[in-house]
Design an enzyme around this catalytic site. Sequence first.
Site, PDB file in Angstrom:
ATOM      1  N   GLY A  93       0.838  -1.192   0.000  1.00 23.27           N
ATOM      2  CA  GLY A  93       0.000   0.000   0.000  1.00 23.27           C
ATOM      3  C   GLY A  93       0.871   1.239   0.000  1.00 23.27           C
ATOM      4  O   GLY A  93       2.058   1.183   0.325  1.00 23.27           O
ATOM      5  N   CYS A 145       5.102  -6.186   1.809  1.00 25.80           N
ATOM      6  CA  CYS A 145       5.423  -4.764   1.881  1.00 25.80           C
ATOM      7  C   CYS A 145       4.630  -4.084   3.006  1.00 25.80           C
ATOM      8  O   CYS A 145       4.888  -4.333   4.173  1.00 25.80           O
ATOM      9  CB  CYS A 145       5.212  -4.089   0.533  1.00 25.80           C
ATOM     10  SG  CYS A 145       5.975  -2.455   0.405  1.00 25.80           S
ATOM     11  N   TYR A 146       3.664  -3.229   2.685  1.00 31.58           N
ATOM     12  CA  TYR A 146       2.847  -2.602   3.734  1.00 31.58           C
ATOM     13  C   TYR A 146       2.180  -3.668   4.591  1.00 31.58           C
ATOM     14  O   TYR A 146       2.096  -3.531   5.817  1.00 31.58           O
ATOM     15  CB  TYR A 146       1.792  -1.691   3.112  1.00 31.58           C
ATOM     16  CG  TYR A 146       0.933  -0.983   4.135  1.00 31.58           C
ATOM     17  CD1 TYR A 146       1.329   0.248   4.664  1.00 31.58           C
ATOM     18  CD2 TYR A 146      -0.260  -1.533   4.586  1.00 31.58           C
ATOM     19  CE1 TYR A 146       0.548   0.903   5.617  1.00 31.58           C
ATOM     20  CE2 TYR A 146      -1.044  -0.896   5.537  1.00 31.58           C
ATOM     21  CZ  TYR A 146      -0.646   0.331   6.046  1.00 31.58           C
ATOM     22  OH  TYR A 146      -1.416   0.974   6.995  1.00 31.58           O
ATOM     23  N   HIS A 152       8.549  -7.350  -2.930  1.00 27.06           N
ATOM     24  CA  HIS A 152       7.388  -7.730  -3.735  1.00 27.06           C
ATOM     25  C   HIS A 152       7.708  -8.997  -4.536  1.00 27.06           C
ATOM     26  O   HIS A 152       8.263  -8.919  -5.632  1.00 27.06           O
ATOM     27  CB  HIS A 152       7.008  -6.598  -4.696  1.00 27.06           C
ATOM     28  CG  HIS A 152       6.403  -5.418  -4.008  1.00 27.06           C
ATOM     29  ND1 HIS A 152       5.061  -5.324  -3.737  1.00 27.06           N
ATOM     30  CD2 HIS A 152       6.968  -4.291  -3.514  1.00 27.06           C
ATOM     31  CE1 HIS A 152       4.810  -4.179  -3.112  1.00 27.06           C
ATOM     32  NE2 HIS A 152       5.960  -3.535  -2.965  1.00 27.06           N
ATOM     33  N   GLU A 204       5.680 -10.723  -6.171  1.00 26.87           N
ATOM     34  CA  GLU A 204       4.772 -10.841  -7.317  1.00 26.87           C
ATOM     35  C   GLU A 204       5.297 -10.177  -8.576  1.00 26.87           C
ATOM     36  O   GLU A 204       4.787 -10.448  -9.678  1.00 26.87           O
ATOM     37  CB  GLU A 204       3.393 -10.260  -6.964  1.00 26.87           C
ATOM     38  CG  GLU A 204       3.320  -8.749  -6.848  1.00 26.87           C
ATOM     39  CD  GLU A 204       3.726  -8.201  -5.483  1.00 26.87           C
ATOM     40  OE1 GLU A 204       3.426  -7.027  -5.209  1.00 26.87           O
ATOM     41  OE2 GLU A 204       4.341  -8.965  -4.708  1.00 26.87           O
ATOM     42  N   VAL A 233     -13.154 -10.989 -27.948  1.00 29.21           N
ATOM     43  CA  VAL A 233     -12.762 -12.250 -27.327  1.00 29.21           C
ATOM     44  C   VAL A 233     -13.636 -12.589 -26.123  1.00 29.21           C
ATOM     45  O   VAL A 233     -14.023 -13.747 -25.938  1.00 29.21           O
ATOM     46  CB  VAL A 233     -11.263 -12.231 -26.939  1.00 29.21           C
ATOM     47  CG1 VAL A 233     -10.942 -11.091 -25.995  1.00 29.21           C
ATOM     48  CG2 VAL A 233     -10.848 -13.558 -26.311  1.00 29.21           C
ATOM     49  N   ASP A 234     -13.993 -11.596 -25.306  1.00 29.68           N
ATOM     50  CA  ASP A 234     -14.740 -11.893 -24.081  1.00 29.68           C
ATOM     51  C   ASP A 234     -16.117 -12.470 -24.378  1.00 29.68           C
ATOM     52  O   ASP A 234     -16.494 -13.516 -23.850  1.00 29.68           O
ATOM     53  CB  ASP A 234     -14.887 -10.627 -23.227  1.00 29.68           C
ATOM     54  CG  ASP A 234     -13.551 -10.004 -22.890  1.00 29.68           C
ATOM     55  OD1 ASP A 234     -12.538 -10.733 -22.884  1.00 29.68           O
ATOM     56  OD2 ASP A 234     -13.500  -8.786 -22.634  1.00 29.68           O
ATOM     57  N   SER A 235     -16.879 -11.784 -25.223  1.00 24.48           N
ATOM     58  CA  SER A 235     -18.222 -12.273 -25.519  1.00 24.48           C
ATOM     59  C   SER A 235     -18.166 -13.573 -26.327  1.00 24.48           C
ATOM     60  O   SER A 235     -19.032 -14.436 -26.185  1.00 24.48           O
ATOM     61  CB  SER A 235     -19.040 -11.215 -26.255  1.00 24.48           C
ATOM     62  OG  SER A 235     -18.490 -10.913 -27.518  1.00 24.48           O
ATOM     63  N   LYS A 270      -8.073 -11.378 -18.290  1.00 21.97           N
ATOM     64  CA  LYS A 270      -8.079 -11.541 -19.740  1.00 21.97           C
ATOM     65  C   LYS A 270      -7.207 -12.698 -20.196  1.00 21.97           C
ATOM     66  O   LYS A 270      -7.585 -13.449 -21.109  1.00 21.97           O
ATOM     67  CB  LYS A 270      -7.622 -10.243 -20.407  1.00 21.97           C
ATOM     68  CG  LYS A 270      -7.561 -10.293 -21.929  1.00 21.97           C
ATOM     69  CD  LYS A 270      -8.929 -10.269 -22.582  1.00 21.97           C
ATOM     70  CE  LYS A 270      -9.484  -8.868 -22.586  1.00 21.97           C
ATOM     71  NZ  LYS A 270     -10.721  -8.761 -23.388  1.00 21.97           N
TER      72      LYS A 270
END
Length: 517
Positions: free
Chosen positions: A60, A87-88, A176, A178, A233-235, A373
Amino acid sequence: MTGGDTPHDLVLVVDFGAQYAQLIARRVREAHVYSEIVARTTPVAEMLERRPRAIILSGGPASVHVDGAPTIDPAIYDAGVPILGICYGAQLAARDLGGEVRRTAAGEYGRTALSVAPGVPSALFGDLPLELSVWMSHGDSIVAAPPDFVVTSSTAAVPVATFEAPDRAIYAVQFHPEVAHTEHGQEILKAFLFDGAHCRPTWTNTSIIEQQVAEIRARVGSERVICGLSGGVDSAVAAALVHKAIGDQLTCVFVDTGLLRLGEAEQVEETFRSQFQIDLVHVKAADRFLGALDDVSEPERKRKVIGETFIRVFEEVARDYDDARFLVQGTLYPDIVESGGSDNAVIKSHHNVGGLPEDMDFELIEPLRHLFKDEVRAVGEELGLPEDIVWRQPFPGPGLGVRIIGSITPERIDTLQRADAIVIEEIHRAGLYREIWQSFAVLPAVRTVGVMGDDRTYAYPIVIRAVTSDDAMTADWARLPYDVLERISSRVINEVPGVNRVAYDVTSKPPGTIEWE
């Protein structure tokens, strides 16, 4: 999504306002463990009701010492759920559990050399090298670990870079893990997930499909379902997934809003009616949408007008199909997060989330609402959708309505369609289409002075936007080659009437968003 929702273990990522909260959730999923982001204001009792296998406290921007700094109910540490503070989140756990966090002479930012304590058992570091390069971003420092916790690493500036208490299943890292800049970062996260929290790696493309197919069948029964199909792509993936579950009970509705890319209506009809033999209804509603948007220039209002008009069109189509009460949408997890879901701040109301009218008749089926996505693309490939559909660059549901800055007119739509088509053609020509997350043109509804053929012009500028990203939650502006930008600029100015200037947007997300509205 545990506790009866799914058979998968759940990891909750508590968001303390970090720029990396979404990235943490994605990295957990890359380890095949399901994760969700929750606001730090979520009551601990509510988190525990969902029976999470683990909880991660994100980073954060704040200091634990400033007035109004984000906090969490200390009861979380005694709930018996494995915890990882990042981190935070690590500083918060240190302070809450009796350690010491202090503002030191200098913070640590960027790549930092980390020394793992030799001979000290560590669930996080295991057999990793004793010297690692990690990504730091903090001003305060942990100078003393809480009682009964073991310090397992340090840096030249910080005596406590990580601390662990395996018997309490509480772990904390100042860096971090990630981000890609941290060496062995994903291995450190996996060590927490599998050794510290004993999560099961069951979140796979196959499991996602199987679960959604079963849920859709159970919910729908023998009823009719319609799907809002945009051609993106999503629909497309949502439609394929629902079609796998219920077959010809599904009817797809493609609405031509008049705000599509050049030639897109014809392309969508050809692809989905001819190639996939899907029951497709093509509604030509350009006049209706443009009428509803007359003199509407405020972005949030645009999205809500477009969202409501979509729903009204779908409701009319549904009446021709036994009053179908289910509507399929390609809503994604970032749509939920950015629209303020789970108590997050509203960044923008996606037309299919915050833009929906309250009085609509449909029950929504959103089989992708828990996916990022990249996960959607992987599911699409698993379902056998063709590459040109799965890897198509994202296009916003409101279409060009949120790429025309200001009021929308037929003239401005035509101008933007022509310019946008040139951008996409040149990106394809340069072989960059798959490397770029999104590339498109934006039309600010202003005029600029120029000189063309020795005459003064007063015409539109076109802004080119191209970004790289993994999930659209964060993005960086694409470093397009100068020759590509030159070709785009030259073609737009020479081939699109009413344009005399081209600019390139070099803003990342944050602080900007990918779309301009």
